[in-house]
Design a protein around this motif. Structure first.
Motif, PDB file in Angstrom:
ATOM      1  N   ARG A 100       0.837  -1.165   0.009  1.00  0.00           N
ATOM      2  CA  ARG A 100       0.053   0.022  -0.015  1.00  0.00           C
ATOM      3  C   ARG A 100       0.766   1.449  -0.092  1.00  0.00           C
ATOM      4  N   GLU A 101       0.172   2.280   0.147  1.00  0.00           N
ATOM      5  CA  GLU A 101       0.849   3.810   0.426  1.00  0.00           C
ATOM      6  C   GLU A 101       0.208   4.622   1.471  1.00  0.00           C
ATOM      7  N   ASP A 107       0.551   8.488   2.081  1.00  0.00           N
ATOM      8  CA  ASP A 107       0.842   9.706   1.356  1.00  0.00           C
ATOM      9  C   ASP A 107       2.170   9.684   0.817  1.00  0.00           C
ATOM     10  N   GLY A 108       2.125   8.791  -0.117  1.00  0.00           N
ATOM     11  CA  GLY A 108       3.185   8.593  -1.121  1.00  0.00           C
ATOM     12  C   GLY A 108       4.271   7.523  -0.441  1.00  0.00           C
ATOM     13  N   THR A 109       4.314   7.327   0.881  1.00  0.00           N
ATOM     14  CA  THR A 109       5.294   6.691   1.228  1.00  0.00           C
ATOM     15  C   THR A 109       4.820   4.925   1.011  1.00  0.00           C
ATOM     16  N   PRO A 110       5.882   4.409   0.617  1.00  0.00           N
ATOM     17  CA  PRO A 110       5.663   2.848   0.316  1.00  0.00           C
ATOM     18  C   PRO A 110       5.157   1.990   1.908  1.00  0.00           C
TER      19      PRO A 110
END
Length: 345
Positions: free
Chosen positions: A322-323, A325-328
């Motif tokens: 998943r992500e 806020d754009g973080t892996p």
């Protein structure tokens, strides 16, 4: 153990011999894996996640229109074939009814006869007016002459109107494309009999969509405006060249054989075959789940671990990527619950 770590840190801060004595103890504690004071924290919360599903969609025209004959007759000419592109209003066929040409000829002859009668009635009226001026003709005779001329004029107007109707019927034998698009099917050949209202050609409009058919359990998750990911065209020269993203334009309110039907708009479908299949990835479910950044997962020998704020290592079962806020990030299927505080390795 925690108090021992605190004493060691205090000794390091005090300096001198105490600092040198505390350094080995502090290093030992760090090797044991206890969290440092500056460890990064993350509070576990439940988030809405989307489960995506890969399905096949077919390329369909947004609308299919039929070019129909408006009169009954014989198909005289047909200027299109399957696959041709046509513009709106262009003539694609002509239906001929021989009786209409005969009716026009009869009406033309009738108009000529009425024109001759009108000339004769006009002469009779002029003569009667001269005689009436001298008193040789009665007023009744003059009125009859004027009435005769008016009757012939009315008959001429009626014949002209009838001829206009017949001429319009003859022009209705021209079959025009109702909209611009591609010809999907041509029905009939020159020389065949065509009935009024019969379709001569089927035209797919220029706008193409991807039509999706999904089991009805997915109906509550499909919304107009949702984004879809479209894979590569099966007939493309480069199988890895994906078409990109699209948008669901319409979700039909009626189930068809236990399936929900939806249309997605995607750029670049102009040269596709109608009925061609394309792989599409859609949102098939929305649910609440626990998602943590990937950097907080300890990769052990055959097991994934997460360190709680208390220092305990907890085994977890990880799920799809998943992500946040754009973080892996990664979904946690079991091992954590909302409110837990975890530390980075």
């Amino acid at each position: 153990m925690i108090r021992l770590a605190a004493r060691a840190i205090a000794a390091v801060a005090a300096g001198g011999v105490g600092r040198r004595a505390a350094m080995p103890s502090l290093g030992l504690l760090l090797l044991l894996g206890l969290p440092s004071v500056a460890a990064e924290r993350f509070t576990v919360v439940e988030r809405m996640v989307e489960d995506r599903k890969s399905v096949f969609a077919t390329v369909e025209s947004a609308r299919e229109v039929e070019a129909r004959a408006r009169i009954t007759g014989t198909l005289r000419t047909l200027s299109v074939r399957e696959g041709d592109m046509v513009a709106a209003g262009v003539m694609i066929a002509v239906v001929d009814d021989p009786k209409l040409a005969l009716q026009l000829a009869a009406l033309d002859a009738r108009l000529e006869a009425l024109a001759a009668q009108r000339r004769q009635a006009q002469l009779e009226l002029d003569r009667t007016r001269q005689l009436r001026a001298t008193g040789a003709a009665t007023q009744a005779r003059l009125d009859e002459a004027e009435t005769a001329l008016e009757v012939i004029a009315a008959q001429t107007a009626a014949a002209r109107a009838e001829r206009a109707v017949t001429a319009e019927q003859q022009r209705e034998g021209e079959v025009h494309a109702p909209q611009a698009g591609r010809v999907l099917a041509v029905r009939g050949v020159p020389g065949s009999v065509v009935l009024a209202g019969e379709a001569v050609a089927v035209i797919a409009t220029d706008a193409y969509v991807l039509r999706l058919r999904l089991p009805e359990r997915h109906a509550r998750f499909l919304r107009a405006g949702d984004a879809v990911q479209v894979g590569a065209r099966g007939l493309a020269e480069r199988p890895d060249a994906a078409l990109g993203a699209g948008t669901i334009r319409l979700v039909y309110p009626r189930l068809d054989a236990g399936q929900v039907v939806a249309d997605a708009e995607v750029a670049g479908l102009g040269d596709f075959f109608v009925g061609e299949r394309v792989q599409v990835t859609i949102v098939a479910d929305r649910r609440s789940a626990i998602v943590v950044p990937r950097g907080f997962i300890h990769r052990g020998a055959g097991v994934d671990l997460v360190r709680l704020a208390s220092g305990a290592l907890v085994p977890v079962q990880t799920g799809p990527a998943r992500e946040i806020d754009g973080t892996p990030a990664v979904e946690i299927l079991s091992g954590l619950r909302a409110g837990d505080v975890i530390l980075a390795p």
